[in-house]
Design a protein around this motif. Sequence first.
Motif, mmCIF file in Angstrom:
data_model
loop_
_atom_site.group_PDB
_atom_site.id
_atom_site.type_symbol
_atom_site.label_atom_id
_atom_site.label_comp_id
_atom_site.label_asym_id
_atom_site.label_seq_id
_atom_site.Cartn_x
_atom_site.Cartn_y
_atom_site.Cartn_z
ATOM 1 N N GLY A 72 0.827 -1.206 0.000
ATOM 2 C CA GLY A 72 0.000 0.000 0.000
ATOM 3 C C GLY A 72 0.858 1.251 0.000
ATOM 4 O O GLY A 72 1.965 1.278 0.530
ATOM 5 N N ARG A 73 0.340 2.317 -0.585
ATOM 6 C CA ARG A 73 1.119 3.545 -0.726
ATOM 7 C C ARG A 73 1.414 4.209 0.611
ATOM 8 O O ARG A 73 2.425 4.896 0.765
ATOM 9 C CB ARG A 73 0.389 4.523 -1.650
ATOM 10 C CG ARG A 73 0.330 4.040 -3.087
ATOM 11 C CD ARG A 73 -0.451 4.981 -3.989
ATOM 12 N NE ARG A 73 -0.554 4.433 -5.325
ATOM 13 C CZ ARG A 73 0.323 4.651 -6.305
ATOM 14 N NH1 ARG A 73 1.366 5.413 -6.066
ATOM 15 N NH2 ARG A 73 0.171 4.105 -7.489
ATOM 16 N N GLU A 74 0.540 4.012 1.586
ATOM 17 C CA GLU A 74 0.768 4.658 2.888
ATOM 18 C C GLU A 74 1.943 4.043 3.636
ATOM 19 O O GLU A 74 2.435 4.619 4.617
ATOM 20 C CB GLU A 74 -0.492 4.573 3.744
ATOM 21 C CG GLU A 74 -0.862 3.186 4.265
ATOM 22 C CD GLU A 74 -1.550 2.299 3.219
ATOM 23 O OE1 GLU A 74 -1.864 1.142 3.529
ATOM 24 O OE2 GLU A 74 -1.779 2.812 2.101
ATOM 25 N N LYS A 75 2.435 2.896 3.196
ATOM 26 C CA LYS A 75 3.552 2.221 3.861
ATOM 27 C C LYS A 75 4.846 2.275 3.039
ATOM 28 O O LYS A 75 5.816 1.583 3.356
ATOM 29 C CB LYS A 75 3.203 0.747 4.119
ATOM 30 C CG LYS A 75 2.095 0.531 5.139
ATOM 31 C CD LYS A 75 2.573 0.887 6.530
ATOM 32 C CE LYS A 75 1.532 0.579 7.580
ATOM 33 N NZ LYS A 75 2.010 0.949 8.930
ATOM 34 N N LEU A 76 4.858 3.118 2.003
ATOM 35 C CA LEU A 76 6.006 3.104 1.101
ATOM 36 C C LEU A 76 7.294 3.552 1.795
ATOM 37 O O LEU A 76 8.349 2.942 1.608
ATOM 38 C CB LEU A 76 5.732 4.010 -0.105
ATOM 39 C CG LEU A 76 4.809 3.420 -1.176
ATOM 40 C CD1 LEU A 76 4.549 4.443 -2.270
ATOM 41 C CD2 LEU A 76 5.417 2.163 -1.766
ATOM 42 N N LEU A 77 7.217 4.620 2.576
ATOM 43 C CA LEU A 77 8.435 5.115 3.200
ATOM 44 C C LEU A 77 8.992 4.095 4.189
ATOM 45 O O LEU A 77 10.199 3.861 4.255
ATOM 46 C CB LEU A 77 8.169 6.450 3.891
ATOM 47 C CG LEU A 77 9.410 7.268 4.239
ATOM 48 C CD1 LEU A 77 10.246 7.562 3.006
ATOM 49 C CD2 LEU A 77 9.034 8.548 4.943
ATOM 50 N N GLU A 78 8.107 3.458 4.965
ATOM 51 C CA GLU A 78 8.563 2.429 5.897
ATOM 52 C C GLU A 78 9.166 1.251 5.139
ATOM 53 O O GLU A 78 10.228 0.730 5.505
ATOM 54 C CB GLU A 78 7.409 1.949 6.777
ATOM 55 C CG GLU A 78 7.835 0.884 7.779
ATOM 56 C CD GLU A 78 6.676 0.319 8.585
ATOM 57 O OE1 GLU A 78 6.915 -0.626 9.356
ATOM 58 O OE2 GLU A 78 5.547 0.802 8.422
ATOM 59 N N GLY A 79 8.484 0.811 4.072
ATOM 60 C CA GLY A 79 8.992 -0.319 3.300
ATOM 61 C C GLY A 79 10.332 -0.015 2.664
ATOM 62 O O GLY A 79 11.270 -0.818 2.721
ATOM 63 N N ASN A 80 10.459 1.170 2.060
ATOM 64 C CA ASN A 80 11.723 1.534 1.431
ATOM 65 C C ASN A 80 12.837 1.689 2.459
ATOM 66 O O ASN A 80 13.992 1.334 2.203
ATOM 67 C CB ASN A 80 11.565 2.830 0.630
ATOM 68 C CG ASN A 80 10.864 2.606 -0.697
ATOM 69 O OD1 ASN A 80 11.143 1.641 -1.385
ATOM 70 N ND2 ASN A 80 9.947 3.483 -1.055
ATOM 71 N N ALA A 81 12.511 2.226 3.643
ATOM 72 C CA ALA A 81 13.530 2.369 4.685
ATOM 73 C C ALA A 81 14.046 1.003 5.133
ATOM 74 O O ALA A 81 15.251 0.804 5.326
ATOM 75 C CB ALA A 81 12.957 3.139 5.870
ATOM 76 N N LYS A 82 13.122 0.027 5.302
ATOM 77 C CA LYS A 82 13.546 -1.317 5.719
ATOM 78 C C LYS A 82 14.390 -1.986 4.636
ATOM 79 O O LYS A 82 15.399 -2.642 4.926
ATOM 80 C CB LYS A 82 12.315 -2.164 6.063
ATOM 81 C CG LYS A 82 11.673 -1.797 7.412
ATOM 82 C CD LYS A 82 10.461 -2.650 7.684
ATOM 83 C CE LYS A 82 10.016 -2.518 9.140
ATOM 84 N NZ LYS A 82 9.742 -1.147 9.576
ATOM 85 N N LEU A 83 13.979 -1.825 3.382
ATOM 86 C CA LEU A 83 14.733 -2.446 2.300
ATOM 87 C C LEU A 83 16.090 -1.771 2.109
ATOM 88 O O LEU A 83 17.087 -2.444 1.817
ATOM 89 C CB LEU A 83 13.919 -2.399 1.009
ATOM 90 C CG LEU A 83 12.627 -3.244 1.031
ATOM 91 C CD1 LEU A 83 11.790 -2.979 -0.208
ATOM 92 C CD2 LEU A 83 12.943 -4.722 1.157
ATOM 93 N N GLN A 84 16.139 -0.451 2.287
ATOM 94 C CA GLN A 84 17.424 0.235 2.199
ATOM 95 C C GLN A 84 18.327 -0.166 3.365
ATOM 96 O O GLN A 84 19.542 -0.226 3.243
ATOM 97 C CB GLN A 84 17.219 1.760 2.193
ATOM 98 C CG GLN A 84 16.631 2.306 0.907
ATOM 99 C CD GLN A 84 17.633 2.352 -0.235
ATOM 100 O OE1 GLN A 84 18.795 2.001 -0.073
ATOM 101 N NE2 GLN A 84 17.191 2.765 -1.402
#
Length: 417
Positions: free
Chosen positions: A134-146
């Motif tokens: 979901g778009r509302e979790k993009l920053l969290e998801g990208n931070a974890k993957l980074q």
Amino acid sequence: MRRDSLFFHADFRRLWAGDTASQLGMFVGITAIPLLAAVTLAATPFEMGLLTMAETLGFLVIGLPAGVWVDRMRKRPLMLAADLARGILLLSIPFAWWAGVLTMAQVLVVVLLVGFATVFFDVSYQAYLPALVGREKLLEGNAKLQGVQSSAQIAGPSLAGVLVQFAGAASTVLITGLGYLTSALCLWRIRTVETRPERAEHDRLIPQMLEGLRFVVSDRPLRAIVSCTATSNLFSGVVQAVEVLFLTRTAGLKPAEVGGLLAVSGVGGIAAALCAGPIIRKIGQARSIWLVPLMVWPGALLIPFAGPGWRIALAGLGLAAFGFGVILYNIAQVSYRQAITPDQLLGRMNASVRFVVWGAMPLGGLLGGALGEWLGLTGALWVGCAGEVAGTLWVLCSPLRRMRDLPTGGEIAVPAP
């Protein structure tokens, strides 16, 4: 820990695990393959430039049409196929070495084909994340993957350096191939049902490619971001072409020491991933994109000062500072790109961006090889590091400098610290 955290999202955990395996394998390969070429196969600076060019040439050659094809297909099967192809191709290197038939030509061909598969994986991967979390979790998801990427950037080169010194560079590439195969297994276990994109019968390749490019060019903040990243990547290609040769031949480091030094940039990346949320909330997403590079990227200028003895620490400081700035910049700008793009354009947007920013790297690799022959390794490294820092001018002289946050048409959720 909040119950809405992606830690509790089962399929994201599978994607995360697969990403961990592939990133670890990739960073082992990023160190082992240049060491294989430089130390085992005695490559010249120009051959190292060709190797750097081969890694990312796929983005320049098929980057744009790949975005159209990705938008027409389910993303997960495409990522699976790309991982399997990369794993099998890379396993051919240790087998050829054990058989006594490995050549520089084979290494170049394998790296080139792996790069083509990476085009499809990367374009699909960034288009798949919004549908998965979901778009509302993009920053969290990208931070974890980074964060995973930065951790692998520490463990991968360190492990590669030690293994190259004691087991040989070709044998070390085995880990890279196994990492991609493990990633494929994790992707296969994802259970989220992905809908097949609708496709009109009159859809044609070139108009759809141009639609993705027009979307990227029409957004002024995005245009500045792409120009900044492309400039930095062009000169990163120069740095990559001569970096391992500089560290082994000019600074006099052994393979294990090269791996340990290259891992230092991951320390800065992990720090950036851990504090991305608080920093972005404090200074704003737009400021994160231009202020962080302005303040931190110049640390890369310490790298060419490195040499035998205590001066090698200067390279470590420069790599850590630049790694911190790049990861924080990426978290902010990738989340923005994913948030503003309609679902049906995600693949083409990512492909258009990758075509420009990654397409610059093979040109930089070729330039780095030529500069290494002409100016010497230290001179070429100075040109590359200075060019990386100069990329900041695009975002510094753009409308981003007068903004605190980016106009996304909706709020991007920032994970709690």
